[in-house]
Scaffold this active site. Structure first.
Site, mmCIF file in Angstrom:
data_model
loop_
_atom_site.group_PDB
_atom_site.id
_atom_site.type_symbol
_atom_site.label_atom_id
_atom_site.label_comp_id
_atom_site.label_asym_id
_atom_site.label_seq_id
_atom_site.Cartn_x
_atom_site.Cartn_y
_atom_site.Cartn_z
ATOM 1 N N GLY A 1 21.992 69.399 15.613
ATOM 2 C CA GLY A 1 23.116 69.720 14.769
ATOM 3 C C GLY A 1 24.498 69.566 15.423
ATOM 4 N N HIS B 1 24.529 68.288 27.005
ATOM 5 C CA HIS B 1 23.057 68.517 26.447
ATOM 6 C C HIS B 1 22.654 69.144 27.843
ATOM 7 C CE1 HIS B 1 22.947 67.008 22.762
ATOM 8 N NE2 HIS B 1 22.874 65.468 22.999
ATOM 9 N N LYS C 1 19.658 62.905 7.665
ATOM 10 C CA LYS C 1 19.161 63.835 6.144
ATOM 11 C C LYS C 1 20.271 65.146 6.458
ATOM 12 C CE LYS C 1 14.653 62.181 4.521
ATOM 13 N NZ LYS C 1 13.789 62.314 4.476
ATOM 14 N N TYR D 1 20.904 76.453 13.639
ATOM 15 C CA TYR D 1 21.298 75.353 12.485
ATOM 16 C C TYR D 1 21.076 75.967 11.186
ATOM 17 C CZ TYR D 1 21.123 70.871 10.134
ATOM 18 O OH TYR D 1 21.474 69.807 9.505
#
Length: 345
Positions: A87, A149, A309, A238
């Site tokens: 996310g 990350h 999505k 998320y």
């Protein structure tokens, strides 16, 4: 904090020759370290390498070394930390809009014409790039909004020991992370490499072999630190963000030192931010449908690939019952004790 192979630490150096020597030493350290590391099958590259318990692409390891050797954090820096495909893009937009809400109007907001990754760049992807079109970190306004990350255990002391630097971390159900990551990196996998099947990706993910993985160790590093230093790390899920975006935005503003006033709440500023940064709005913007984003000189990504999505539980449409059971069992085993709850979708 984990120690990297011997290479010079960040320092203020004057003169092009000294700077060139520092760069060369980091590159030499990378070349010397790389051949001695365990390797595993790569998702986007031919292979990944394991370094101090985590997996990186060869270039990802170089980025980590550059982060240690060349990055000078400011006390006011704000870092968005995440495991890939949890996310990150959506949260970048929310944080950027929240922190900069007095600088930009919603009618001509930078997010309307720029991908969130442009407004909120990846620190560990930009540091070793010498392309002049890449980010000038020293010239960035305060507070700098930077993303990474990198697992918490491998961040340089200059980022973790500085009590003023703040992190916002986002966690997501690993089943959805796996599916999203497989879709995304399959699009970036070079044509000369054979396709990576979902079954192969599943086995690699379960074994922890994925960029910046193992996923569970990555999440636990930030989760445990958020318990010890709640003023330094805000740990978000998320699924909670999807369920209560207004509450999450207010929480983000409060944590980062940009709380919403009662007047702003009455005027609907929180609602405006949520609407601007909604998945549907961002996905349908021309910049996110037609433009290619330049992560590094070697990696180009169509912006539309960042918006597939964005729903909770899509993994059930791809994973078998046996796969779901195995991932849930690993997650329950890894997170038993720390109290990190997750949603079973």
């Amino acid at each position: 904090m984990a120690a990297l192979p011997p290479s010079p630490q960040s320092e203020n150096i004057s003169g092009e020759q000294n700077d060139s020597d520092l760069i060369q030493k980091t590159d030499e350290s990378h070349r010397e370290t790389l051949p001695n590391l365990p390797t595993g099958k790569g998702w986007m590259t031919e292979h990944l390498v394991q370094y101090q318990g985590f997996w990186f692409s060869p270039n990802g390891l170089k980025n980590l070394m550059w982060l240690h050797d060349h990055f000078n954090p400011r006390p006011t820096d704000i870092f968005l930390a995440s495991f890939p495909k949890t996310g990150t893009t959506w949260l970048k937009a929310l944080v950027f809009a929240t922190v900069n809400r007095t600088r930009h109007s919603f009618s001509d907001h930078p997010l309307l014409t720029n991908n969130p990754h442009v407004c909120f760049p990846f620190l560990d992807a930009y540091l070793h790039e010498k392309d002049p079109s890449f980010l000038d970190l020293d010239g960035s306004p305060t507070p700098r909004l930077l993303s990474t990350h990198v697992p918490y255990a491998l961040l340089p002391d200059s980022m973790t020991a500085n009590g003023s630097c703040r992190f916002v971390y986002i966690y997501r159900d690993p089943k959805d992370v796996l599916v999203s990551k497989w879709h995304f990196l399959s699009k970036l996998r070079p044509q000369e490499l054979p396709p990576l099947s979902l079954e192969e990706a599943f086995e690699l993910f379960c074994r922890g072999i994925s960029h910046n993985g193992p996923f569970w160790d990555h999440a636990l590093g930030y989760w445990k630190t958020s318990l010890e230093l709640p003023e330094k790390i805000l740990f978000l899920k998320y699924e909670d963000l999807k369920e209560e975006p207004f509450a999450a935005v207010k929480r983000i503003g409060e944590f980062l030192g940009f709380p919403f006033s009662l007047e702003e709440e009455r005027e609907g500023v929180v609602e405006d931010i949520v609407k601007l940064c909604s998945f549907e709005n961002l996905r349908n913007l021309e910049v996110n449908r037609t433009i290619v984003h330049k992560f590094t000189t070697d990696i180009l990504v169509d912006n539309r690939h960042f918006f597939r999505k964005g729903i909770v539980g899509d993994s059930k449409n791809y994973l078998t019952a046996e796969m779901i059971k195995r991932l849930d069992e690993i997650t329950s085993h890894k997170f038993f004790g720390p109290g990190l709850l997750f949603h079973n979708s």
